[in-house]
Design a protein around this motif. Structure first.
Motif, mmCIF file in Angstrom:
data_model
loop_
_atom_site.group_PDB
_atom_site.id
_atom_site.type_symbol
_atom_site.label_atom_id
_atom_site.label_comp_id
_atom_site.label_asym_id
_atom_site.label_seq_id
_atom_site.Cartn_x
_atom_site.Cartn_y
_atom_site.Cartn_z
ATOM 1 N N MET A 1 7.090 1.303 -8.515
ATOM 2 C CA MET A 1 5.970 1.043 -7.623
ATOM 3 C C MET A 1 4.755 0.603 -8.428
ATOM 4 O O MET A 1 4.607 0.980 -9.585
ATOM 5 N N PRO A 33 -0.179 6.892 -0.031
ATOM 6 C CA PRO A 33 1.260 7.199 -0.059
ATOM 7 C C PRO A 33 1.714 7.868 -1.356
ATOM 8 O O PRO A 33 2.617 8.710 -1.333
ATOM 9 N N ASP A 34 1.094 7.509 -2.471
ATOM 10 C CA ASP A 34 1.500 8.091 -3.750
ATOM 11 C C ASP A 34 1.033 9.540 -3.899
ATOM 12 O O ASP A 34 1.436 10.218 -4.844
ATOM 13 N N HIS A 42 6.696 7.412 1.803
ATOM 14 C CA HIS A 42 6.889 5.971 1.673
ATOM 15 C C HIS A 42 7.812 5.416 2.748
ATOM 16 O O HIS A 42 8.191 4.249 2.682
ATOM 17 N N ARG A 44 10.865 5.709 3.282
ATOM 18 C CA ARG A 44 12.072 5.130 2.687
ATOM 19 C C ARG A 44 13.281 5.364 3.583
ATOM 20 O O ARG A 44 13.451 6.445 4.143
ATOM 21 N N TYR A 54 11.547 0.274 2.449
ATOM 22 C CA TYR A 54 10.490 1.030 3.097
ATOM 23 C C TYR A 54 10.387 0.541 4.533
ATOM 24 O O TYR A 54 10.215 -0.655 4.782
ATOM 25 N N LEU A 80 2.670 0.200 1.403
ATOM 26 C CA LEU A 80 4.125 0.132 1.537
ATOM 27 C C LEU A 80 4.619 -1.299 1.397
ATOM 28 O O LEU A 80 5.632 -1.564 0.727
ATOM 29 N N ASP A 83 4.442 -2.417 -2.194
ATOM 30 C CA ASP A 83 5.532 -1.820 -2.973
ATOM 31 C C ASP A 83 6.807 -2.648 -2.839
ATOM 32 O O ASP A 83 7.573 -2.804 -3.809
#
Length: 209
Positions: A1, A33-34, A42, A44, A54, A80, A83
């Motif tokens: 990322m 998000p991190d 995220h 996912r 994502y 997102l 990423d």
């Protein structure tokens, strides 16, 4: 990322041409998000063929209306999407394999790049915790360590002891990512205003087919 500094740089580039109403909330959203304690932050998803992506579509379903009036959520969504572009560049186009050694090298490169990115894009250490953020719907749905995360991010604005050699993420690659991500996000921002999207999350999935 991408690193949080890279995400902020993309936002700085977008702000030159896109009329954001509340850049302060955008800046928090684009790194938020991190700060999530689980991978669900995220959005996912895994396909049966082994690929991952994502789920931007799931985020739009859950927070789409809020995104259009609150840039905390819009920034989260842009994170997102950025990423996905980053993974496409590294995994899809360059064939990098995310081993433990690769991840360590990537983060080392990020740390060395921070002063360059901060200076070139005029970034400032002013990302602050929004009032009442714990009551935000997304904060109630997912676990975050946002206060600690933002405190740690201030360390990104300190100059590292060394600069280079870069082993995974070079200055040229950083510049390419920021430009490509900003161009893609401008198109996506316009599409979102019309109720659409320009990003195919499945087409940008990574991993084994």
């Amino acid at each position: 990322m991408p690193s949080r500094i890279l995400h902020l740089a993309v936002s700085a580039l977008l702000e030159k041409t896109y009329p954001f109403r509340d850049p302060a909330r955008l800046h928090v959203g684009v790194v938020m998000p991190d700060a999530c304690l689980t991978r669900e932050g995220h959005f996912r998803v895994h396909y049966q063929d082994g690929r991952r992506t994502y789920a931007l579509s799931a985020f739009r379903v859950r927070y789409g209306d809020r995104m259009l009036r609150d840039e905390l959520y819009l920034g989260y969504y842009l994170h997102l999407a950025e990423d996905l572009i980053h993974r496409q560049m590294l995994y899809g186009e360059r064939g990098y394999v995310p081993t433990e050694e690769y991840v360590r090298a990537l983060h080392r490169d990020y740390a060395m790049l921070n002063p360059k990115i901060i200076a070139e894009y005029g970034l400032t250490d002013d990302v602050r915790l929004p009032d009442g953020w714990e009551e935000e719907p997304i904060a109630e749905a997912l676990p975050f360590r946002l206060p600690e995360f933002l405190d740690e991010m201030r360390g990104d604005f300190r100059i590292p002891q060394s600069y280079g050699p870069f082993t995974v993420f070079t200055p040229a690659l950083a510049d390419e990512f920021i430009r490509r991500a900003a161009d893609a996000m401008l198109l996506e921002l316009d599409a979102l205003q019309e109720g659409g999207t320009t990003i195919d999350e499945e087409d940008l999935a990574w991993g084994t087919r």
